[in-house]
Design a protein around this motif. Structure first.
Motif, PDB file in Angstrom:
ATOM      1  N   ALA A 113    -120.156  72.562  19.658  1.00  0.00           N
ATOM      2  CA  ALA A 113    -119.658  71.535  18.734  1.00  0.00           C
ATOM      3  C   ALA A 113    -118.137  71.431  18.801  1.00  0.00           C
ATOM      4  O   ALA A 113    -117.564  70.387  18.543  1.00  0.00           O
ATOM      5  CB  ALA A 113    -120.106  71.839  17.309  1.00  0.00           C
ATOM      6  N   ALA A 114    -117.506  72.545  19.161  1.00  0.00           N
ATOM      7  CA  ALA A 114    -116.051  72.517  19.280  1.00  0.00           C
ATOM      8  C   ALA A 114    -115.611  71.689  20.473  1.00  0.00           C
ATOM      9  O   ALA A 114    -114.436  71.394  20.632  1.00  0.00           O
ATOM     10  CB  ALA A 114    -115.508  73.935  19.389  1.00  0.00           C
ATOM     11  N   SER A 116    -117.778  68.918  21.582  1.00  0.00           N
ATOM     12  CA  SER A 116    -118.440  67.632  21.526  1.00  0.00           C
ATOM     13  C   SER A 116    -118.132  66.940  20.210  1.00  0.00           C
ATOM     14  O   SER A 116    -118.007  67.589  19.180  1.00  0.00           O
ATOM     15  CB  SER A 116    -119.942  67.847  21.683  1.00  0.00           C
ATOM     16  N   GLY A 117    -118.021  65.622  20.261  1.00  0.00           N
ATOM     17  CA  GLY A 117    -117.669  64.898  19.050  1.00  0.00           C
ATOM     18  C   GLY A 117    -118.869  64.374  18.292  1.00  0.00           C
ATOM     19  O   GLY A 117    -118.726  63.863  17.205  1.00  0.00           O
ATOM     20  N   LEU A 154    -124.028  70.312  13.813  1.00  0.00           N
ATOM     21  CA  LEU A 154    -122.686  70.892  13.698  1.00  0.00           C
ATOM     22  C   LEU A 154    -121.701  70.104  14.544  1.00  0.00           C
ATOM     23  O   LEU A 154    -120.493  70.142  14.309  1.00  0.00           O
ATOM     24  CB  LEU A 154    -122.708  72.354  14.145  1.00  0.00           C
ATOM     25  N   GLY A 155    -122.216  69.376  15.538  1.00  0.00           N
ATOM     26  CA  GLY A 155    -121.365  68.591  16.429  1.00  0.00           C
ATOM     27  C   GLY A 155    -120.413  67.676  15.695  1.00  0.00           C
ATOM     28  O   GLY A 155    -119.293  67.443  16.144  1.00  0.00           O
ATOM     29  N   ALA A 156    -120.846  67.130  14.582  1.00  0.00           N
ATOM     30  CA  ALA A 156    -119.974  66.205  13.849  1.00  0.00           C
ATOM     31  C   ALA A 156    -119.182  66.904  12.756  1.00  0.00           C
ATOM     32  O   ALA A 156    -118.197  66.360  12.260  1.00  0.00           O
ATOM     33  CB  ALA A 156    -120.796  65.072  13.245  1.00  0.00           C
ATOM     34  N   ILE A 158    -117.994  70.301  12.957  1.00  0.00           N
ATOM     35  CA  ILE A 158    -116.940  71.092  13.591  1.00  0.00           C
ATOM     36  C   ILE A 158    -116.137  70.157  14.504  1.00  0.00           C
ATOM     37  O   ILE A 158    -116.719  69.421  15.282  1.00  0.00           O
ATOM     38  CB  ILE A 158    -117.574  72.254  14.386  1.00  0.00           C
ATOM     39  N   PRO A 159    -114.808  70.157  14.390  1.00  0.00           N
ATOM     40  CA  PRO A 159    -114.022  69.201  15.173  1.00  0.00           C
ATOM     41  C   PRO A 159    -114.095  69.476  16.673  1.00  0.00           C
ATOM     42  O   PRO A 159    -114.337  70.611  17.028  1.00  0.00           O
ATOM     43  CB  PRO A 159    -112.598  69.435  14.662  1.00  0.00           C
ATOM     44  N   PRO A 160    -113.868  68.450  17.500  1.00  0.00           N
ATOM     45  CA  PRO A 160    -113.639  67.038  17.175  1.00  0.00           C
ATOM     46  C   PRO A 160    -114.911  66.355  16.694  1.00  0.00           C
ATOM     47  O   PRO A 160    -115.999  66.872  16.929  1.00  0.00           O
ATOM     48  CB  PRO A 160    -113.197  66.451  18.510  1.00  0.00           C
ATOM     49  N   SER A 161    -114.755  65.211  16.056  1.00  0.00           N
ATOM     50  CA  SER A 161    -115.908  64.576  15.459  1.00  0.00           C
ATOM     51  C   SER A 161    -115.710  63.073  15.336  1.00  0.00           C
ATOM     52  O   SER A 161    -114.767  62.621  14.700  1.00  0.00           O
ATOM     53  CB  SER A 161    -116.140  65.182  14.077  1.00  0.00           C
TER      54      SER A 161
HETATM   55 NA    NA Z   1    -117.540  68.549  17.206  1.00  0.00          NA
END
Ligand code: NA
Ligand code: NA
Lengths: 437, 362, 170
Positions: A113-114, A116-117, A154-156, A158-161
């Motif tokens: 997630a860190a 992927s947005g 968590l992808g959205a 945890i940044p980026p998002s």
């Molecule tokens: Na993310």
């Protein structure tokens, strides 16, 4: 007899549920109800105009290119065997624990997630890598598929998002602060997920049977050496992002490319692997987008029917009391999230709710975290749960949609707890942003 | 009966909504003409506006000509010439005069889509917003700059490297260095989340994208109005334009400058050398816009461009004579201080354009 | 047999369209990576990458595989409530759902076809970082892809209808 716009909207939603229950493919059901509803409200030429323009405009969109690319990356990593090695190592280290592989998958999603947005992209990237491996280890398919679908959200958080970017633009608040604000809630979610997985597997070991690992510590360390391909892949993506090589959207294509190169260097790439991977990514994209476009059409229909005014009346006097407003907002998000994609949820809700939150002088960063949490939950709830659909399309026909939705159920229980914590302890969201400057 | 719907994609708090459309809806409502503002792209996105208003998904909307350049091939000439003028006050006046009084082809572009163009606006006075220290035009050489269309050609002229990038990727990209600069108005410091990543602004205040459709209405919906209603609508337009351009964009520009100051962002005004380059660049732009329009089989593109160029000259003088620049220079970021400028600009729109047209005969 | 959805006359074009989509997905990857490398290593981004990805590859990837998806695995649907239907009833229901999907898809194809013609007549173009690009050709992807899906659904519908008639018992 004349119907009011709202009556038309409610009838349409009823018909939608019936059509979906009769197993009309969800995409078709959304399309038909949305178009029929618009025709009833505004006439057939407006409905036709929507078909002529919306699907093309939706698909012809740069930001969404990350989804086919991460699907491709996951498929290549799986079909070429890159992901086996990680799971071999994860087995050595965590396999002895009840549900160890699911816990490992959960944290792998948090790590990914860190990079992927988007939640769907995160689920797409890890679904194909982890679910088949957990099945091999004898894990319950509801648990394994539910873990990736849920941890993918968590992808959205945890940044980026992308979700935070959109919210930030709508609410005119700092996206950097929103990004930082998402870190602790994201980790909190991952932590609570992990506890739940371990607890469930302790109570019922057949869900995620602990494996008998007879290895010395050194042997375990040696097992790590085979992990490099997947580590290289993940490091390349995260490094590419934070090193300023690729944007979050480009990270998809970059990741897919790195996966192809790694499997090629390992001698595991051949025409068969490439063909299978491409077809999987392709079919997955088409299936998911067919539903997403339908959801966008439904958003348009609801907007035309005056959803904003309806919701405004619904919130009504609750808007004067912070806690009641949060409660009303929660209900709105849960209902909208059942049927719409994240963008549709944002579009219909924010113009209404932002001014109300501002009027009460509530913190818009905190509200942003809640909003993103809610749209993440919407990705998991039936009948239209895009993250569940992503996992469905990577695991294939053997696993039914209901099984995955059921597997997600336990994670939704965790989400209730997370939401309560976020509502009653705004510091979880606001502590890190307050450290800035 | 039912209120007409104005649908557009800008966020509810965007200054076009805040200063232009929300007060307009209120003003018209007070006079018995009901409108409802639906923001944030609920009904259609920017690209869908022309068709959406044409088929009456909403009765009016906000049109960005770039998204419909093939349908608006004549009207687009004016937008395509964004690099020939100095600021949005001048360019927007000239655009209205050209389109509404001298370019029937431009108005017909909208008519063919079942639409009527009631008011426009302009944005601009472009700058380079950069993550590195850029204080003179030579610093731009070799930098990667997020641009579109004519701004890209200008960036190339300054020896920068034009990069296409979606606005949703741009904040991350400027933060991490995928791009070095964004070509845009200073006001973007406020409207997009980039202020933390920007170190310097090379402010040349050149160029303005005009001919935007601020109030483009469905023709049948318009025809359903009585003559009196049409006049009421018409009379409300100049004030809406003035509020959008002055209170909205000029005001945001002032606030953004204040933000920049607080964040320690260095704003440098460009010097004479850059103006020379610009003067040379302008000439090619007219030829190119005409060529682009001819490619799309526009009629008389040269004459439309010539008229617009002449009107830009004319409006440079109008704006200078009206004392507008003084009124703005003395303004503070409190919006009330722009009231005088806004009133002057509204007067100019009425005097030079809106009083010359009978809205019942559109 | 003419009405068999698995005949090569239907499978051939279905797979061919999926193949085009497959080429598009690979090109998407290579094009973006080339653009990133050009931009970051040589300060030479490939002009029009964003637009070509958006207007061509993404449209091809999204729509060309639609018929292929119908044939393999099928579109996403909820089977919980219908899984206990008798076999004959199941075929009947399937035939009705296919009829609905077919009618909608055919309408979709005709509307997007006329939109594509309109776009072609206008010579529709979009702005790139400093130039323009024609996009009308990709408008034709939608009617082509959905017409193929409509044809597939049509033959599947007859197939299911016949099965429902030949299935005497449950
Ligand atoms: Na993310
Ligand atoms: Na949902």
């Amino acid at each position: 007899m004349e119907f009011t716009d709202l009556q038309i909207a409610f009838s349409a939603m009823g018909i939608l549920l019936v059509l979906i229950a009769l197993r009309l493919p969800v995409g078709f059901a959304l399309f038909i109800v949305a178009v029929g509803g618009v025709a009833a409200l505004k006439g057939w030429d407006v409905a036709a105009g929507m078909i002529r323009n919306e699907p093309f405009d939706f698909a012809a969109h740069w930001s969404f290119s990350a989804i086919p690319m991460f699907l491709l990356m996951g498929a290549v990593a799986h079909n070429s065997g890159i992901s086996n090695s990680l799971f071999y190592a994860a087995r050595c280290w965590f396999g002895g624990l009840p549900g160890g592989l699911a816990v490992a998958t959960n944290f792998a999603c948090a790590g990914f997630a860190a990079a992927s947005g988007s939640s769907t992209a995160t689920a797409a990237a890890l679904g194909k890598i982890s679910v088949p491996e957990m099945s091999k280890a004898g894990y319950d398919i509801g648990l394994s598929s539910g873990t990736v679908a849920s941890a993918g959200t968590l992808g959205a958080m945890i940044p980026p998002s992308i979700a935070f970017v959109l919210y930030g633009i709508f609410a005119e608040v700092s996206i950097s602060k929103l990004f930082i604000a998402g870190v602790l809630p994201g980790l909190l979610t991952a932590g609570i997920y992990a506890l739940m997985i371990i607890a469930r597997c302790k109570v019922n070991p057949s869900l995620g049977p602990p494996l008998e690992i007879k290895m010395s510590f050194m042997e375990k360390v040696i097992a790590l050496k085979d992990v490099w391909p997947l580590l290289v892949l993940i490091v390349a993506i995260i490094g590419g992002l934070y090193g300023g090589l690729v944007t979050p959207t480009e990270a998809g294509a970059f990741g897919a490319f790195v996966a192809v190169v790694i499997s090629f260097l390992q001698g595991r790439m051949n025409l068969r692997v490439l063909k299978d991977s491409v077809l999987e990514a392709l079919a997955g994209t088409a299936k998911i987008f067919w539903v997403a476009i339908g959801a966008v059409m439904l958003t348009r229909f609801l907007a035309m029917a005056g959803a904003e005014d309806f919701l405004k009346d619904l919130v009504g006097s609750w808007a004067a009391e912070p806690l009641l407003l949060v409660l009303a907002a929660s209900l709105i998000y849960i209902v909208l999230g059942m049927f719409l994609d994240p963008l549709g949820v944002l579009l219909l809700s924010l113009p209404l709710l932002l001014p109300m939150f501002e009027a009460l002088d509530l913190n818009l960063i905190w509200f942003g975290v809640l909003v993103v949490k809610y749209i993440e939950i919407g990705l998991l709830t039936p009948p239209v749960g895009l993250n569940v659909y992503v996992i469905k399309s990577v695991v294939g026909p053997e696993v039914s949609l209901e099984t995955i939705f059921k597997g997600v159920g336990w994670f939704l229980v965790c989400e209730v707890l997370v939401v309560l914590l976020l509502v009653f302890f705004p510091q979880i969201s606001l502590f890190l942003p307050s450290m800035m400057q | 009966d039912k209120a007409y719907v104005y649908g557009q994609w800008l966020p509810p708090k965007h200054n076009v909504n805040l200063w232009g459309l929300k007060p307009l809806v209120k003003e018209l409502g007070d006079k018995g003409i009901k409108w409802k503002l639906v923001t944030g792209g609920q009904l259609f996105k920017a690209k869908g506006t022309l068709k959406g208003v044409g088929n009456r998904t909403a009765e009016a909307g906000l049109v960005v000509p770039s998204y419909h350049r093939t349908q608006l091939k004549h009207a687009f000439i004016i937008s395509d010439l964004l690099m020939i003028g100095r600021n949005e006050l001048i360019m927007n006046g000239a655009a209205h005069e050209t389109m509404m009084l001298e370019c029937p082809e431009c108005m017909n572009d909208y008519k063919r889509q079942g639409l009527i163009y009631l008011a426009g606006y302009g944005v601009g006075g472009y700058s380079m917003l950069c993550r590195t220290m850029v204080t003179k035009y030579t610093d731009i050489k070799g930098l990667k700059i997020r641009t579109t269309g004519a701004l890209g050609r200008w960036a190339k002229k300054l020896q920068g490297i034009p990069v296409s990038m979606s606005m949703s990727d741009t904040p991350e990209a400027i933060k991490r260095g995928n791009i070095d600069c964004i070509a845009g108005p200073v006001a973007w410091l406020k409207s997009y989340p980039i202020v933390d990543s920007i170190k310097s602004v090379l402010n040349y205040g050149l160029g303005s994208y005009s001919g935007l459709g601020l109030f483009v209405m469905n023709r049948k919906a318009w025809d359903a109005y009585s003559d009196k209603q049409k006049r009421t609508m018409w009379d409300a337009m100049p004030g809406t334009i003035a509020r959008t351009v002055i209170d909205g964009y000029v005001g945001d520009d002032l606030i953004s400058r204040q933000m920049a100051k607080k964040q320690g962002i260095k704003i440098t005004k460009t010097g004479a050398k850059m103006l020379d380059i610009w003067n040379e660049h302008k000439k090619g732009e007219v030829a190119l816009a005409v060529k682009n329009a001819s490619k799309m089989k526009a009629k008389n593109p040269q004459s439309i461009a010539d008229k617009f160029v002449a009107n830009v000259k004319k409006w440079e003088k109008i704006i200078a004579d009206a004392g507008l620049e003084n009124a703005i220079a003395n303004a503070t970021p409190e919006r009330s201080s722009l009231a005088k400028a806004s009133a002057i600009y509204k007067g100019l729109m009425i005097k030079h354009i809106y009083s010359k047209i009978d809205p019942t005969k559109l | 047999m003419l009405l068999n959805p698995n005949s090569k006359y239907i499978q051939g074009p279905t797979n061919a369209l999926a193949l085009v989509g497959g080429v598009a997905i690979i090109l998407l990857m290579l094009h973006v990576v080339a653009d990133v490398m050009g931009r970051e290593l040589f300060r030479f981004p490939l002009e029009g990458t964003l637009e070509i990805v958006s207007f061509y590859y993404m449209v091809a990837v999204t729509f060309f595989p639609l018929a292929y998806v119908c044939h393999n695995e099928g579109h996403i649907s909820v089977e919980l409530f219908t899984k206990n239907l008798p076999r004959r009833g199941n075929h009947r229901l399937e035939a009705i759902l296919l009829l609905i999907s077919f009618i909608f898809t055919l309408w979709f194809a005709t509307e997007t076809w006329s939109r594509a013609l309109e776009s072609y007549a206008e010579g529709e173009m979009w702005e790139t970082a400093d130039d323009m690009i024609s996009v009308w050709p990709s408008r034709f992807i939608l009617p082509i892809a959905t017409l193929m899906m409509a044809i597939y659904l049509f033959f599947r519908m007859f197939h299911e209808a016949r099965l429902s008639m030949s299935t005497k018992t449950d």
